[in-house]
Design an enzyme around this catalytic site. Structure first.
Site, mmCIF file in Angstrom:
data_model
loop_
_atom_site.group_PDB
_atom_site.id
_atom_site.type_symbol
_atom_site.label_atom_id
_atom_site.label_comp_id
_atom_site.label_asym_id
_atom_site.label_seq_id
_atom_site.Cartn_x
_atom_site.Cartn_y
_atom_site.Cartn_z
ATOM 1 N N GLU A 92 0.849 -1.195 0.000
ATOM 2 C CA GLU A 92 0.000 0.000 0.000
ATOM 3 C C GLU A 92 0.885 1.245 0.000
ATOM 4 O O GLU A 92 1.839 1.343 0.768
ATOM 5 C CB GLU A 92 -0.921 -0.055 1.226
ATOM 6 N N SER A 93 0.542 2.227 -0.844
ATOM 7 C CA SER A 93 1.471 3.311 -1.144
ATOM 8 C C SER A 93 1.697 4.275 0.017
ATOM 9 O O SER A 93 2.814 4.755 0.220
ATOM 10 C CB SER A 93 0.999 4.083 -2.379
ATOM 11 N N CYS A 193 -8.405 6.326 -6.085
ATOM 12 C CA CYS A 193 -7.904 5.471 -5.011
ATOM 13 C C CYS A 193 -9.048 4.646 -4.427
ATOM 14 O O CYS A 193 -10.134 5.161 -4.174
ATOM 15 C CB CYS A 193 -7.247 6.333 -3.936
ATOM 16 N N ASP A 200 -6.173 9.324 -9.326
ATOM 17 C CA ASP A 200 -4.891 8.765 -9.746
ATOM 18 C C ASP A 200 -4.766 8.996 -11.250
ATOM 19 O O ASP A 200 -5.566 8.467 -12.031
ATOM 20 C CB ASP A 200 -4.816 7.265 -9.442
ATOM 21 N N ARG A 261 2.673 10.566 -6.165
ATOM 22 C CA ARG A 261 1.974 11.112 -5.015
ATOM 23 C C ARG A 261 2.820 10.795 -3.791
ATOM 24 O O ARG A 261 3.249 9.653 -3.613
ATOM 25 C CB ARG A 261 0.578 10.513 -4.864
ATOM 26 N N GLY A 262 3.069 11.827 -2.968
ATOM 27 C CA GLY A 262 3.890 11.610 -1.786
ATOM 28 C C GLY A 262 5.297 11.161 -2.111
ATOM 29 O O GLY A 262 5.915 10.412 -1.352
#
Length: 285
Positions: A92-93, A193, A200, A261-262
């Site tokens: 999981e990201s 997501c 996304d 992302r992040g």
């Protein structure tokens, strides 16, 4: 399952994820932050079972990696992770981001030691093969920006009225009298997501051999992901499975590159005939 339910409703594997929840950052090494999502959760929903009809990997690029050397001096780098698609879990990201940030105030003796820690931790979480390449600042200049190969379908002049996911666009979308080998791409892939419904954004390449696919119908199919809630890896496997099922491709590759992302981008690659590509980012990434 009712019409309003999804295969993920009440899934225990998703209930404990930090994704979508307020989280305190840790700056000391914490491998327990990594969280796994069983790949079979999605694969059951699209009737995938062993042996898998594809091989491949989830290719991750981490742009925000920092730690302290043995003398306490901050170090920075990028890292490439390749998680085998045959692994039991995807990672999981958000948990991946939190895990990488846990190195921020952690002393590591060398690049090789860091690489070994990253490989062991992510492999343990995924329960499968993982390769890691730490990219030092002296290598940054060699990082390339490329375009996806193939013919871009985005200039097709179509009117779109419906954005609900619909695999029916692929029904009767092939011309069995024309057998081709071609590569197509689109920058219009967008999904949401699975947990937070945040957008996304991605680009996708489809390389296939078999009956010629109607490009307009294929583009409409890809656009239908626009309100669809699934993780990146799950979307790519769904596209692969639908193309195999409805378009009867004798050979097929589906490769998506999602914007970061992040500090992380995710680039799932699935194929039944090609090797893994180089990890060259697109301009939007």
């Amino acid at each position: 399952m009712t019409s309003n339910q999804t295969p993920y409703d009440n899934a225990e594997a998703l209930s404990e994820l930090t994704l979508g929840k307020n989280t305190r950052y840790q700056a000391q090494y914490a491998p327990q932050l990594l969280q796994a999502v069983p790949r079979q959760l999605n694969r059951d929903a699209i009737a995938l079972s062993d042996p898998m009809p594809f091989h491949g990997a989830d290719i991750w690029t981490a742009y925000e990696l920092s730690w302290l050397n043995a003398k306490g001096k901050p170090m920075v780098a990028m890292a490439e992770f390749r998680l085998d698609a045959a692994s039991k879990h995807l990672v999981e990201s958000k948990s991946f981001k939190l895990y990488l940030n846990s190195f921020n105030q952690t002393k590591v003796d060398s690049i090789s030691a860091l690489q070994q820690m990253l490989q062991q931790d992510v492999s343990r979480c995924a329960e499968g093969d993982v390769t890691v390449n730490v990219i030092e600042p002296k290598q940054f200049a060699s990082q390339r920006i490329v375009e996806l190969p193939g013919i871009c379908m985005d200039d097709l002049d179509i009117e779109v009225m419906d954005y609900a996911f619909n695999a029916d666009w692929l029904h009767h979308s092939t011309d069995d009298k024309q057998l081709v080998a071609e590569t197509l791409n689109s920058n219009l892939l967008k999904s949401n997501c699975l947990i937070t419904s945040q957008p996304d954004w991605g680009s996708v390449m489809i390389r296939y051999q078999g009956p010629k696919i109607d490009r307009e119908k294929l583009l409409r199919y890809l656009i239908s992901f626009r309100q669809h809630n699934e993780f990146h890896e799950q979307c790519v496997e769904r596209i692969f499975t639908d193309l195999k099922r409805y378009c009867h491709c004798s050979k097929l590759t589906v490769y998506a590159r999602y914007t970061r992302r992040g500090g992380l981008d995710i680039n799932p690659f699935r194929s039944d005939f090609e090797h893994l590509p180089e990890n060259n980012r697109l301009a939007r990434q």
